[in-house]
Design a protein around this motif. Structure first.
Motif, mmCIF file in Angstrom:
data_model
loop_
_atom_site.group_PDB
_atom_site.id
_atom_site.type_symbol
_atom_site.label_atom_id
_atom_site.label_comp_id
_atom_site.label_asym_id
_atom_site.label_seq_id
_atom_site.Cartn_x
_atom_site.Cartn_y
_atom_site.Cartn_z
ATOM 1 N N ARG A 1 52.705 -2.727 95.936
ATOM 2 C CA ARG A 1 51.289 -2.345 95.932
ATOM 3 C C ARG A 1 50.854 -1.847 97.304
ATOM 4 N NH1 ARG A 1 48.028 -6.965 92.606
ATOM 5 N NH2 ARG A 1 48.668 -6.271 90.545
ATOM 6 N N ASP A 2 50.270 -0.668 97.306
ATOM 7 C CA ASP A 2 49.633 -0.172 98.518
ATOM 8 C C ASP A 2 48.150 -0.544 98.440
ATOM 9 O OD1 ASP A 2 48.633 1.573 96.608
ATOM 10 O OD2 ASP A 2 49.428 3.372 97.549
ATOM 11 N N ALA A 3 47.353 -0.081 99.391
ATOM 12 C CA ALA A 3 45.940 -0.434 99.435
ATOM 13 C C ALA A 3 45.206 -0.016 98.161
ATOM 14 C CB ALA A 3 45.281 0.191 100.658
ATOM 15 N N ALA A 4 45.481 1.192 97.685
ATOM 16 C CA ALA A 4 44.810 1.680 96.477
ATOM 17 C C ALA A 4 45.169 0.820 95.266
ATOM 18 C CB ALA A 4 45.175 3.141 96.219
ATOM 19 N N ALA A 5 46.421 0.434 95.156
ATOM 20 C CA ALA A 5 46.853 -0.400 94.025
ATOM 21 C C ALA A 5 46.222 -1.787 94.094
ATOM 22 C CB ALA A 5 48.374 -0.497 93.992
ATOM 23 N N MET A 6 46.028 -2.292 95.310
ATOM 24 C CA MET A 6 45.371 -3.590 95.462
ATOM 25 C C MET A 6 43.920 -3.510 94.976
ATOM 26 S SD MET A 6 46.866 -4.704 99.197
ATOM 27 C CE MET A 6 45.808 -6.134 99.377
ATOM 28 N N VAL A 7 43.219 -2.468 95.391
ATOM 29 C CA VAL A 7 41.820 -2.303 94.978
ATOM 30 C C VAL A 7 41.748 -2.080 93.470
ATOM 31 C CG1 VAL A 7 39.752 -0.858 95.190
ATOM 32 C CG2 VAL A 7 41.078 -1.458 97.235
ATOM 33 N N ARG A 8 42.625 -1.264 92.944
ATOM 34 C CA ARG A 8 42.653 -0.987 91.504
ATOM 35 C C ARG A 8 42.886 -2.279 90.709
ATOM 36 N NH1 ARG A 8 46.272 2.401 91.924
ATOM 37 N NH2 ARG A 8 44.955 4.180 92.426
ATOM 38 N N ALA A 9 43.825 -3.101 91.167
ATOM 39 C CA ALA A 9 44.105 -4.370 90.490
ATOM 40 C C ALA A 9 42.876 -5.281 90.519
ATOM 41 C CB ALA A 9 45.302 -5.057 91.139
ATOM 42 N N TYR A 10 42.204 -5.334 91.650
ATOM 43 C CA TYR A 10 41.008 -6.168 91.763
ATOM 44 C C TYR A 10 39.900 -5.662 90.847
ATOM 45 C CZ TYR A 10 37.163 -8.791 93.828
ATOM 46 O OH TYR A 10 36.084 -9.611 94.022
ATOM 47 N N LEU A 11 39.707 -4.359 90.842
ATOM 48 C CA LEU A 11 38.670 -3.782 89.988
ATOM 49 C C LEU A 11 38.910 -4.083 88.514
ATOM 50 C CD1 LEU A 11 38.120 -0.315 91.661
ATOM 51 C CD2 LEU A 11 36.335 -2.004 91.189
ATOM 52 N N THR A 12 40.135 -3.920 88.075
ATOM 53 C CA THR A 12 40.420 -4.081 86.646
ATOM 54 C C THR A 12 40.446 -5.538 86.207
ATOM 55 O OG1 THR A 12 42.805 -3.956 87.042
ATOM 56 C CG2 THR A 12 41.675 -1.904 86.494
ATOM 57 N N THR A 13 40.616 -6.467 87.156
ATOM 58 C CA THR A 13 40.645 -7.873 86.767
ATOM 59 C C THR A 13 39.357 -8.624 87.097
ATOM 60 O OG1 THR A 13 41.733 -8.481 88.849
ATOM 61 C CG2 THR A 13 43.164 -8.044 86.952
ATOM 62 N N ALA A 14 38.806 -8.409 88.287
ATOM 63 C CA ALA A 14 37.652 -9.194 88.722
ATOM 64 C C ALA A 14 36.320 -8.456 88.635
ATOM 65 C CB ALA A 14 37.876 -9.681 90.153
ATOM 66 N N GLN A 15 36.362 -7.135 88.538
ATOM 67 C CA GLN A 15 35.124 -6.358 88.528
ATOM 68 C C GLN A 15 35.124 -5.319 87.406
ATOM 69 O OE1 GLN A 15 32.628 -7.157 90.540
ATOM 70 N NE2 GLN A 15 33.807 -8.631 91.729
ATOM 71 N N ALA A 16 35.745 -5.643 86.310
ATOM 72 C CA ALA A 16 35.919 -4.693 85.206
ATOM 73 C C ALA A 16 34.595 -4.144 84.680
ATOM 74 C CB ALA A 16 36.716 -5.339 84.079
ATOM 75 N N HIS A 17 33.526 -4.905 84.796
ATOM 76 C CA HIS A 17 32.221 -4.426 84.312
ATOM 77 C C HIS A 17 31.787 -3.139 85.020
ATOM 78 C CE1 HIS A 17 31.296 -6.835 87.855
ATOM 79 N NE2 HIS A 17 30.187 -6.116 87.966
ATOM 80 N N LEU A 18 32.219 -2.940 86.262
ATOM 81 C CA LEU A 18 31.853 -1.721 86.992
ATOM 82 C C LEU A 18 32.491 -0.475 86.393
ATOM 83 C CD1 LEU A 18 32.058 -2.892 90.711
ATOM 84 C CD2 LEU A 18 30.019 -2.416 89.354
ATOM 85 N N LEU A 19 33.599 -0.662 85.701
ATOM 86 C CA LEU A 19 34.317 0.479 85.150
ATOM 87 C C LEU A 19 33.615 1.084 83.941
ATOM 88 C CD1 LEU A 19 37.955 -0.850 85.595
ATOM 89 C CD2 LEU A 19 36.499 0.433 87.191
ATOM 90 N N LYS A 20 32.568 0.421 83.471
ATOM 91 C CA LYS A 20 31.741 1.002 82.403
ATOM 92 C C LYS A 20 30.825 2.085 82.968
ATOM 93 C CE LYS A 20 31.770 -3.165 79.624
ATOM 94 N NZ LYS A 20 30.994 -4.286 79.083
ATOM 95 N N ALA A 21 30.530 1.980 84.266
ATOM 96 C CA ALA A 21 29.614 2.935 84.902
ATOM 97 C C ALA A 21 30.305 3.871 85.877
ATOM 98 C CB ALA A 21 28.508 2.175 85.623
ATOM 99 N N TYR A 22 31.434 3.450 86.430
ATOM 100 C CA TYR A 22 32.120 4.241 87.455
ATOM 101 C C TYR A 22 33.567 4.478 87.079
ATOM 102 C CZ TYR A 22 28.168 2.881 90.387
ATOM 103 O OH TYR A 22 26.914 2.681 90.895
ATOM 104 N N ASP A 23 34.073 5.621 87.482
ATOM 105 C CA ASP A 23 35.489 5.924 87.318
ATOM 106 C C ASP A 23 36.281 5.079 88.308
ATOM 107 O OD1 ASP A 23 37.765 7.727 86.418
ATOM 108 O OD2 ASP A 23 37.750 8.118 88.586
ATOM 109 N N VAL A 24 37.357 4.471 87.852
ATOM 110 C CA VAL A 24 38.141 3.589 88.712
ATOM 111 C C VAL A 24 38.666 4.322 89.945
ATOM 112 C CG1 VAL A 24 40.362 3.870 87.503
ATOM 113 C CG2 VAL A 24 39.884 1.765 88.765
ATOM 114 N N GLU A 25 39.122 5.553 89.775
ATOM 115 C CA GLU A 25 39.666 6.285 90.928
ATOM 116 C C GLU A 25 38.587 6.660 91.937
ATOM 117 O OE1 GLU A 25 42.866 6.286 91.633
ATOM 118 O OE2 GLU A 25 43.084 5.205 89.754
ATOM 119 N N PHE A 26 37.379 6.908 91.469
ATOM 120 C CA PHE A 26 36.262 7.162 92.378
ATOM 121 C C PHE A 26 36.037 5.950 93.277
ATOM 122 C CE2 PHE A 26 31.737 6.392 93.224
ATOM 123 C CZ PHE A 26 31.456 7.472 94.049
ATOM 124 N N LEU A 27 35.966 4.775 92.670
ATOM 125 C CA LEU A 27 35.755 3.550 93.444
ATOM 126 C C LEU A 27 36.920 3.275 94.385
ATOM 127 C CD1 LEU A 27 34.262 1.286 90.640
ATOM 128 C CD2 LEU A 27 33.047 2.256 92.596
#
Length: 110
Positions: A47-73
């Motif tokens: 995992r690089d930095a982007a993969a770490m953030v992506r993993a966190y977003l999809t597991t701990a902050q998944a509600h944000l992905l209803k409003a924002y594109d994961v790659e944008f974040l």
């Protein structure tokens, strides 16, 4: 000894990187904080930095992905983290003169 890291598979992160992530979250208005345990859990092999953030977003902050594109974040967070890390401002708010310089085992490879 500080070594360059050439691939995400060998990326080495340190506490200053964790502080850079936390500072980037704050700067972007995100009320997130990666403690040491969370940061270590996100550092799976490969995992690089982007993969770490992506993993966190999809597991701990998944509600944000209803409003924002994961790659944008991911792109915004990692870009800000790199700026903070490059500026040398990635220090703990409570860092003291007694901080061990060997706390960073290497240079992040992104």
């Amino acid at each position: 000894m500080t070594t360059s890291v050439s691939s995400p598979a060998t990326a080495t992160f340190c506490d200053r990187d964790r502080h850079a992530f936390n500072a980037s979250f704050h700067d972007l208005g995100l009320v997130w904080y990666w403690d040491i345990d969370t940061f270590e859990e996100l550092q799976a092999p490969g995992r690089d930095a982007a993969a770490m953030v992506r993993a966190y977003l999809t597991t701990a902050q998944a509600h944000l992905l209803k409003a924002y594109d994961v790659e944008f974040l991911v792109d915004r967070i990692v870009a800000r983290m790199k700026e903070i890390r490059a500026s040398g401002a990635a220090r703990a708010p409570h860092a003291t003169a007694f901080e061990r310089p060997a706390s960073c085992r290497g240079v992040i490879g992104f």
